[in-house]
Write a protein that holds these residues in place. Sequence first.
Motif, PDB file in Angstrom:
ATOM      1  N   GLN A 169       0.831  -1.206   0.000  1.00 15.08           N
ATOM      2  CA  GLN A 169       0.000   0.000   0.000  1.00 15.08           C
ATOM      3  C   GLN A 169       0.867   1.259   0.000  1.00 15.08           C
ATOM      4  O   GLN A 169       0.570   2.216  -0.711  1.00 15.08           O
ATOM      5  CB  GLN A 169      -0.934   0.008   1.207  1.00 15.08           C
ATOM      6  N   ARG A 170       1.939   1.253   0.775  1.00 16.38           N
ATOM      7  CA  ARG A 170       2.828   2.422   0.788  1.00 16.38           C
ATOM      8  C   ARG A 170       3.496   2.622  -0.555  1.00 16.38           C
ATOM      9  O   ARG A 170       3.698   3.749  -0.992  1.00 16.38           O
ATOM     10  CB  ARG A 170       3.882   2.283   1.887  1.00 16.38           C
ATOM     11  N   GLU A 221       2.207   1.830  -3.446  1.00 18.18           N
ATOM     12  CA  GLU A 221       1.183   2.402  -4.314  1.00 18.18           C
ATOM     13  C   GLU A 221       0.977   3.882  -4.028  1.00 18.18           C
ATOM     14  O   GLU A 221       0.803   4.683  -4.944  1.00 18.18           O
ATOM     15  CB  GLU A 221      -0.146   1.661  -4.127  1.00 18.18           C
ATOM     16  N   GLN A 222       0.997   4.270  -2.744  1.00 17.02           N
ATOM     17  CA  GLN A 222       0.743   5.652  -2.358  1.00 17.02           C
ATOM     18  C   GLN A 222       1.936   6.567  -2.596  1.00 17.02           C
ATOM     19  O   GLN A 222       1.770   7.690  -3.048  1.00 17.02           O
ATOM     20  CB  GLN A 222       0.363   5.739  -0.882  1.00 17.02           C
ATOM     21  N   PHE A 223       3.120   6.117  -2.240  1.00 15.05           N
ATOM     22  CA  PHE A 223       4.267   7.005  -2.197  1.00 15.05           C
ATOM     23  C   PHE A 223       5.398   6.608  -3.130  1.00 15.05           C
ATOM     24  O   PHE A 223       6.382   7.320  -3.231  1.00 15.05           O
ATOM     25  CB  PHE A 223       4.836   7.074  -0.769  1.00 15.05           C
TER      26      PHE A 223
END
Length: 170
Positions: A154-155, A157-159
């Motif tokens: 998830q990180r 994908e986000q950052f």
Amino acid sequence: MDKSSNTQADSQIKGLLDELARSSRILRVFSHMDQTDPEVSNASHHVLKTLNSREPTHAADLAQFLGIGTAAMSRHLAELEDSGLVAKRSSKIDARRHVLWVTEAGRAKLEFRDRLRLERMRGLLPDWDPERLTQISQALSELNDTMMRGIHSQRTEQFGTAGEAEHGQE
């Protein structure tokens, strides 16, 4: 999968999350019971224990492995260095980075706290079947690994890859 199966799975996952939250609170209390050094927080002790199993390493690599931000990691490492439990030197490959390792005093601190926790848990679990303890430990390990993969995914994908450690939480 039908709607009743989803509802049942959702209920089971909610129950799991509730028990994990309860376990987290209980572990926090449990850890404070054997707080042996007021200069080293329980969170920093966890960093020390993880460093001991992964040394030598770099702060950013340790932060990424633990899923915490580099600022939080810096605070923990400063606390551990000030207490003489962690040492560092400049990397031979990149002078901007430091190689970290646990000192002998750090190893002694880990041994002492591990012994305290083991004795306390042994006293709480005298009638527990060793096979059951092994199964629980393996299941928790698998769950933790799955959750960490999800966090990293998830990180990313986000950052993006570089932002993983920067935007981590304790």
